[in-house]
Scaffold this motif. Sequence first.
Motif, PDB file in Angstrom:
ATOM      1  N   THR A  29       7.383   2.440  -3.183  1.00  0.00           N
ATOM      2  CA  THR A  29       8.275   3.600  -3.111  1.00  0.00           C
ATOM      3  C   THR A  29       8.562   4.049  -1.682  1.00  0.00           C
ATOM      4  OG1 THR A  29       6.351   5.042  -3.439  1.00  0.00           O
ATOM      5  CG2 THR A  29       7.659   4.486  -5.386  1.00  0.00           C
ATOM      6  N   GLY A  30       7.556   3.983  -0.809  1.00  0.00           N
ATOM      7  CA  GLY A  30       7.759   4.442   0.560  1.00  0.00           C
ATOM      8  C   GLY A  30       8.815   3.648   1.293  1.00  0.00           C
ATOM      9  N   PHE A  31       8.769   2.326   1.161  1.00  0.00           N
ATOM     10  CA  PHE A  31       9.740   1.504   1.884  1.00  0.00           C
ATOM     11  C   PHE A  31      11.050   1.345   1.120  1.00  0.00           C
ATOM     12  CE2 PHE A  31       6.138   0.331   4.551  1.00  0.00           C
ATOM     13  CZ  PHE A  31       6.732   0.401   5.795  1.00  0.00           C
ATOM     14  N   VAL A  32      11.046   1.549  -0.201  1.00  0.00           N
ATOM     15  CA  VAL A  32      12.325   1.660  -0.905  1.00  0.00           C
ATOM     16  C   VAL A  32      13.060   2.901  -0.412  1.00  0.00           C
ATOM     17  CG1 VAL A  32      13.397   2.103  -3.145  1.00  0.00           C
ATOM     18  CG2 VAL A  32      11.602   0.384  -2.942  1.00  0.00           C
ATOM     19  N   VAL A  92       9.218  -6.860   0.983  1.00  0.00           N
ATOM     20  CA  VAL A  92      10.640  -7.220   1.033  1.00  0.00           C
ATOM     21  C   VAL A  92      11.484  -6.043   1.502  1.00  0.00           C
ATOM     22  CG1 VAL A  92      12.634  -7.908  -0.335  1.00  0.00           C
ATOM     23  CG2 VAL A  92      10.421  -9.013  -0.716  1.00  0.00           C
ATOM     24  N   ALA A  93      11.249  -4.865   0.923  1.00  0.00           N
ATOM     25  CA  ALA A  93      12.022  -3.678   1.299  1.00  0.00           C
ATOM     26  C   ALA A  93      11.802  -3.321   2.761  1.00  0.00           C
ATOM     27  CB  ALA A  93      11.633  -2.500   0.401  1.00  0.00           C
ATOM     28  N   GLU A  94      10.570  -3.434   3.221  1.00  0.00           N
ATOM     29  CA  GLU A  94      10.269  -3.149   4.622  1.00  0.00           C
ATOM     30  C   GLU A  94      11.015  -4.105   5.548  1.00  0.00           C
ATOM     31  OE1 GLU A  94       6.359  -2.844   7.595  1.00  0.00           O
ATOM     32  OE2 GLU A  94       6.185  -3.762   5.608  1.00  0.00           O
ATOM     33  N   GLY A  95      10.970  -5.394   5.219  1.00  0.00           N
ATOM     34  CA  GLY A  95      11.640  -6.369   6.064  1.00  0.00           C
ATOM     35  C   GLY A  95      13.143  -6.184   6.105  1.00  0.00           C
ATOM     36  N   VAL A  96      13.761  -5.966   4.944  1.00  0.00           N
ATOM     37  CA  VAL A  96      15.210  -5.770   4.904  1.00  0.00           C
ATOM     38  C   VAL A  96      15.604  -4.507   5.657  1.00  0.00           C
ATOM     39  CG1 VAL A  96      17.185  -5.354   3.393  1.00  0.00           C
ATOM     40  CG2 VAL A  96      15.449  -7.025   2.739  1.00  0.00           C
ATOM     41  N   ALA A 120      10.614   5.613   6.922  1.00  0.00           N
ATOM     42  CA  ALA A 120      10.720   7.042   6.617  1.00  0.00           C
ATOM     43  C   ALA A 120       9.696   7.486   5.587  1.00  0.00           C
ATOM     44  CB  ALA A 120      12.134   7.359   6.122  1.00  0.00           C
ATOM     45  N   GLY A 121       9.411   6.626   4.610  1.00  0.00           N
ATOM     46  CA  GLY A 121       8.500   7.036   3.543  1.00  0.00           C
ATOM     47  C   GLY A 121       7.139   6.370   3.591  1.00  0.00           C
ATOM     48  N   ASP A 122       6.826   5.718   4.701  1.00  0.00           N
ATOM     49  CA  ASP A 122       5.573   4.970   4.797  1.00  0.00           C
ATOM     50  C   ASP A 122       4.368   5.872   4.537  1.00  0.00           C
ATOM     51  OD1 ASP A 122       3.706   3.041   5.248  1.00  0.00           O
ATOM     52  OD2 ASP A 122       3.873   3.069   7.427  1.00  0.00           O
ATOM     53  N   ALA A 123       4.287   6.978   5.260  1.00  0.00           N
ATOM     54  CA  ALA A 123       3.140   7.884   5.112  1.00  0.00           C
ATOM     55  C   ALA A 123       3.231   8.738   3.855  1.00  0.00           C
ATOM     56  CB  ALA A 123       3.029   8.784   6.344  1.00  0.00           C
ATOM     57  N   LEU A 124       4.427   8.865   3.302  1.00  0.00           N
ATOM     58  CA  LEU A 124       4.609   9.756   2.163  1.00  0.00           C
ATOM     59  C   LEU A 124       4.208   9.121   0.835  1.00  0.00           C
ATOM     60  CD1 LEU A 124       8.047  11.442   2.984  1.00  0.00           C
ATOM     61  CD2 LEU A 124       5.762  12.406   3.234  1.00  0.00           C
ATOM     62  N   MET A 125       4.135   7.793   0.780  1.00  0.00           N
ATOM     63  CA  MET A 125       3.815   7.151  -0.487  1.00  0.00           C
ATOM     64  C   MET A 125       2.448   7.584  -0.990  1.00  0.00           C
ATOM     65  SD  MET A 125       2.275   4.737  -2.484  1.00  0.00           S
ATOM     66  CE  MET A 125       1.415   3.622  -1.375  1.00  0.00           C
TER      67      MET A 125
END
Length: 369
Positions: A91-94, A157-161, A293-298
């Motif tokens: 969810t964080g990287f999506v 995948v989401a992080e890389g894209v 943006a959502g890395d720490a929020l997950m």
Amino acid sequence: MSAKSTSLSSPAQDASAGQDEVLAPSNLVAFAGRMWAVLFLIALIVFFSITAPGFFDLFNFQAVGANMAVLLVLGLGQTFVIISAGIDLSTGFVMGLSSVASAIVMQALTGYPLPVIILLGLMTTLFIGLAAGAVNGVLVAYMRVPPFIATLGTLSVAEGVAYVLSGGPPVSISTRGLGFFGNGFLAYFHPEAGLSFLAMPSGVTGTAVRDVLGFFPLQVVYIVILASFCGWLLGSTRFGRHVYAVGGNPKAASRAGIPLAWTLFKIYVLCAVSASLAGFLYVLRFNGGVANAGDALMLSSVAAIAIGGASMLGGQGRILGTVVGALVIAVIQNGLVILGIDPFWQYVAVGAVIIMAVLVDQAKGRFFP
């Protein structure tokens, strides 16, 4: 006859016994166990109101609500996943990917009417969420890949894209007026110009702008709408009942005719769409998107769900509980900032509350099954 007579009692005696039962210490402890997050939130508000100057203020409370908006929206969809006895690590990287993609689209549309820019940015966000959710749903529901592994792959995948699209730095948007939708208020008041809605009172310019008071941040309006919808979806629909059934006892749910795979697929799509909407709120608030943006929020969103009373084993949880959990985290962060405490202590405080939530959940299961 005598056996029957011993079981009979007068209405007054029944009422008295019922009252004693309600007032019994065990029932009070059970009530405290169910409502501990609300009681803890009240205690936090009282504590910071006494120790942190300026905390107990309407405008600070509005800031708390606006600041927790992205965290709460990220947690709304995750609540469905947790109740179904799963987890979505992506969810964080999506959220980050949707923020970057929508920011790129909105920046490319600079010069077009603002409603068109916002609408196309939102459509981009929803497309990202639907695509990521469909991948997670197929892997978990139909290919029987464990949720931890499936969503960990989607995370990568989401992080890389996201980093490929952004190149690393944040993607800024220079569209005029966009910031209002992320930082504006539903109502404004000026002592002389009076009350206005969705815009500054007419005739207020220059230094007089400092005297304008804003009420009901739009970010709070957004989360009230989204949380109400998710609460209705979970608590008042067949889909919501299926979510609880899948998380509580999947074998019994399957025997009852509930389509397990299709229900799980919809749960993971809903979670990813919720994460992408959190990314869109991030874009509106900060006029841009960033890959992490959502890395720490997950993890914070999962913490909010746990604090709100959801069981990590599935079958238990409520949207209102997630709202309370997000408020607890937001109040802790806000209070520590006002007290001037090192921001890194926020992680320690939130971690301690998570441990407390787990202990309370275990105590409820052991003493009040």
